[in-house]
Design a protein around this motif. Structure first.
Motif, PDB file in Angstrom:
ATOM      1  N   ARG A 198     138.812  -8.074  32.654  1.00 42.64           N
ATOM      2  CA  ARG A 198     137.389  -8.442  32.648  1.00 42.64           C
ATOM      3  C   ARG A 198     136.831  -8.681  31.248  1.00 42.64           C
ATOM      4  O   ARG A 198     135.719  -9.192  31.094  1.00 42.64           O
ATOM      5  CB  ARG A 198     136.545  -7.352  33.327  1.00 42.64           C
ATOM      6  CG  ARG A 198     136.611  -5.993  32.632  1.00 42.64           C
ATOM      7  CD  ARG A 198     135.624  -5.004  33.230  1.00 42.64           C
ATOM      8  NE  ARG A 198     134.250  -5.297  32.833  1.00 42.64           N
ATOM      9  CZ  ARG A 198     133.254  -4.410  32.934  1.00 42.64           C
ATOM     10  NH1 ARG A 198     133.488  -3.222  33.455  1.00 42.64           N
ATOM     11  NH2 ARG A 198     132.029  -4.723  32.552  1.00 42.64           N
ATOM     12  N   PHE A 199     137.605  -8.336  30.216  1.00 40.35           N
ATOM     13  CA  PHE A 199     137.073  -8.428  28.855  1.00 40.35           C
ATOM     14  C   PHE A 199     137.648  -9.616  28.087  1.00 40.35           C
ATOM     15  O   PHE A 199     137.986  -9.508  26.909  1.00 40.35           O
ATOM     16  CB  PHE A 199     137.354  -7.123  28.100  1.00 40.35           C
ATOM     17  CG  PHE A 199     136.764  -5.909  28.754  1.00 40.35           C
ATOM     18  CD1 PHE A 199     135.393  -5.724  28.807  1.00 40.35           C
ATOM     19  CD2 PHE A 199     137.589  -4.950  29.344  1.00 40.35           C
ATOM     20  CE1 PHE A 199     134.842  -4.599  29.419  1.00 40.35           C
ATOM     21  CE2 PHE A 199     137.057  -3.819  29.954  1.00 40.35           C
ATOM     22  CZ  PHE A 199     135.680  -3.644  29.991  1.00 40.35           C
ATOM     23  N   MET A 202     135.961 -10.502  24.771  1.00 40.51           N
ATOM     24  CA  MET A 202     135.668  -9.400  23.865  1.00 40.51           C
ATOM     25  C   MET A 202     136.130  -9.717  22.446  1.00 40.51           C
ATOM     26  O   MET A 202     137.222 -10.236  22.228  1.00 40.51           O
ATOM     27  CB  MET A 202     136.367  -8.127  24.358  1.00 40.51           C
ATOM     28  CG  MET A 202     135.876  -6.854  23.662  1.00 40.51           C
ATOM     29  SD  MET A 202     134.081  -6.664  23.676  1.00 40.51           S
ATOM     30  CE  MET A 202     133.705  -6.809  25.433  1.00 40.51           C
ATOM     31  N   ASP A 238     123.962  -9.329  28.733  1.00 39.79           N
ATOM     32  CA  ASP A 238     125.250  -9.230  29.420  1.00 39.79           C
ATOM     33  C   ASP A 238     126.370  -8.907  28.435  1.00 39.79           C
ATOM     34  O   ASP A 238     127.287  -8.142  28.751  1.00 39.79           O
ATOM     35  CB  ASP A 238     125.561 -10.534  30.156  1.00 39.79           C
ATOM     36  CG  ASP A 238     124.646 -10.746  31.354  1.00 39.79           C
ATOM     37  OD1 ASP A 238     124.027  -9.758  31.811  1.00 39.79           O
ATOM     38  OD2 ASP A 238     124.552 -11.903  31.825  1.00 39.79           O
ATOM     39  N   GLU A 239     126.278  -9.519  27.255  1.00 36.50           N
ATOM     40  CA  GLU A 239     127.300  -9.265  26.231  1.00 36.50           C
ATOM     41  C   GLU A 239     127.237  -7.803  25.777  1.00 36.50           C
ATOM     42  O   GLU A 239     128.284  -7.155  25.570  1.00 36.50           O
ATOM     43  CB  GLU A 239     127.090 -10.207  25.046  1.00 36.50           C
ATOM     44  CG  GLU A 239     127.407 -11.656  25.370  1.00 36.50           C
ATOM     45  CD  GLU A 239     126.933 -12.610  24.290  1.00 36.50           C
ATOM     46  OE1 GLU A 239     127.635 -13.610  24.043  1.00 36.50           O
ATOM     47  OE2 GLU A 239     125.859 -12.365  23.698  1.00 36.50           O
ATOM     48  N   ASP A 242     128.902  -5.648  28.397  1.00 32.50           N
ATOM     49  CA  ASP A 242     130.361  -5.765  28.361  1.00 32.50           C
ATOM     50  C   ASP A 242     130.948  -5.009  27.172  1.00 32.50           C
ATOM     51  O   ASP A 242     131.995  -4.355  27.283  1.00 32.50           O
ATOM     52  CB  ASP A 242     130.773  -7.236  28.292  1.00 32.50           C
ATOM     53  CG  ASP A 242     130.681  -7.933  29.647  1.00 32.50           C
ATOM     54  OD1 ASP A 242     130.561  -7.216  30.658  1.00 32.50           O
ATOM     55  OD2 ASP A 242     130.736  -9.169  29.675  1.00 32.50           O
TER      56      ASP A 242
END
Length: 481
Positions: A198-199, A202, A238-239, A242
């Motif tokens: 999911r990252f 990143m 959102d960032e 995360d």
């Protein structure tokens, strides 16, 4: 070390000390179940007095039980075991082990101490694994790791590799660099695995940094997590969510791998150590403006920052800001130096080494508090006062000599003292691991020979002299308490 030299290493350092045993009168079935449950290929068969009489192996099960049509529910271990146990002495070399295996056509031998008591076992696969112990093969394993479980095994293997190389004369400085490289690679591989899920994005708006000794690449076997995250100022909601989730998953995964969490909470999953760039600048201003003990500690820890993954530009911007703030606040740097000088080397009036007088470390000396802290932190604040942020203690000392802040003689003395203290620290930790004890920064000066004890005293005297230089450089006598 060459593969050939491996065969002349002492058996005592590489045999298995945890012996799996059964009774000679146990049924073969009972013994086989023990082997299955313990995942071992042999058992030492003992008598009523717990003395080793023979050894039963999986080869005995195949050749004497299965192929011989023997009922394992009725047959006793004594009827299928090999006796006596072929053994070598602890101080024999691995070459002697191979010789006994070849001569007796066996795959494992016992290891006895000076009283001829059985204390261990070593087999062919143990020796084969020794030849596989190299930094290159371990780094290759890191690159090929596909799970946290893989990295956990590699992390454990890296500890064993350090022990192996240390005992075979590899220089401490080389080992320290190797530890840093392997730990960096493990973290990099871990973040790569996490980004496969999911990252995926990143690191585009953040930087994960290691701090303290890891930031300086000066870890030994005793190391816990000291890390932080810088977040770009323009990161959106959102960032941010995360990044926060990633910080928790990453730190928890490092703990699962075997890297202990920081007792003081200096980890990126804690909000205090995860901020936007602008908020980190505000924190720096607060620390410098209020130079109490905790703020000095936070600033000093942060001054060793090094990005492992993410946007390195964020680190560069913050470093530039820290250098600018430090140049404008000489009083704060003096407070840092004053804090360093509070850790006086444990030397008595007549030069004797003072040790702990009570508690669990009675008679021992904490090498970090005794001198390592003063040298690393003192060199750091001197380098920062001259505009250098980051790098190892050795790199900082080279810079300070180039800037004529430390003389060549001072640098040589400090380096020799730092190297000795680090060597003694690592050796103590290696011995603790081998003995199944907790890893600490303590050693017992009473265990040192006369030459080593003399060198330790001299190293502590160098620390004391260096603190005097810091006092003079920053004019600490002019500070108001």
């Amino acid at each position: 070390m060459s593969d050939e030299a491996t065969f002349f290493l002492p058996v005592k350092d590489y045999c298995r000390r945890q012996l799996m045993t059964c009774h000679v009168n146990d049924t073969v079935m009972v013994a086989a179940e023990i082997m299955r449950d313990k995942s071992v290929s042999s058992l030492i068969a003992c008598d009523d007095n717990k003395q080793p009489i023979g050894i039963m192996t999986d080869r005995d099960l195949r050749n004497k039980v299965v192929a011989g049509g023997v009922d394992p529910l009725l047959a006793r271990v004594s009827s299928v075991m090999t006796t006596p146990v072929i053994s070598v002495n602890e101080d024999d070399t691995l070459f002697e082990v191979l010789y006994q295996m070849s001569r007796n056509r066996i795959h494992r031998v016992g290891v006895v101490d000076t009283d001829k008591a059985l204390v261990g076992l070593i087999n062919e696969s143990d020796i084969i694994r020794l030849q596989d112990r190299s930094p290159q093969r371990l780094l290759q394993a890191v690159d090929e790791a596909e799970s946290i479980a893989d990295l956990k095994k590699i992390y454990h293997d890296s500890e064993q590799l350090v022990i192996f190389l240390h005992r075979n004369g590899v220089r401490t400085n080389d080992l320290i660099q190797m530890i840093a490289l392997i730990n960096d690679q493990i973290t990099a591989q871990l973040t790569g695995l996490l980004k496969q899920g999911r990252f995926k994005n990143m690191g585009q708006k953040s930087a994960f940094m290691v701090l303290g000794s890891e930031g300086r690449r000066e870890q030994t076997l005793k190391t816990d997590q000291d890390n932080a995250m810088i977040i770009a100022d323009d990161a959106g909601g959102d960032e941010l969510a995360d990044i926060e989730a990633f910080s928790h998953v990453l730190i928890d995964a490092l703990i699962e791998i075997g890297v202990p969490e920081c007792p003081g909470g200096i980890m990126a999953r804690n909000k205090f150590w995860r901020r936007r760039l602008v908020d980190w600048k505000s924190a720096i201003n607060h620390w410098v403006g209020t130079p109490n003990g905790q703020n000095i500690l936070n600033f000093s820890m942060f001054s060793d920052m090094r990005t492992l993954c993410g946007d390195p530009n964020l680190e560069d911007q913050l470093k530039d800001y820290i250098i600018k703030v430090a140049e404008e606040n000489s009083i704060f740097l003096a407070r840092m130096a004053q804090n360093v000088c509070r850790f006086s080397p444990p030397l008595g009036m007549f030069g004797q080494i003072k040790v702990e007088s009570s508690g669990v470390h009675l008679g021992s000396l904490d090498l970090k508090k005794a001198g390592i802290f003063a040298l690393t932190e003192g060199v750091k604040v001197l380098a920062l006062s001259a505009g250098m942020l980051g790098g190892s203690t050795h790199e900082r000392m080279t810079f300070l000599q180039q800037q004529n802040i430390l003389s060549k003689e001072q640098v040589l003395d400090i380096e020799a003292s730092f190297n000795l203290l680090t060597f003694l620290r690592l050796r103590g930790q290696v011995n603790a691991v081998a003995a199944g004890q907790d890893i600490t920064n303590y050693i017992s000066p009473g265990s040192l020979d006369r030459v080593e004890k003399g060198r330790l005293k001299l190293a502590l005297e160098v620390v004391k002299s260096f603190q005097g230089s810091l006092n003079h450089h920053f004019q600490l006598n002019m500070l108001k308490n």
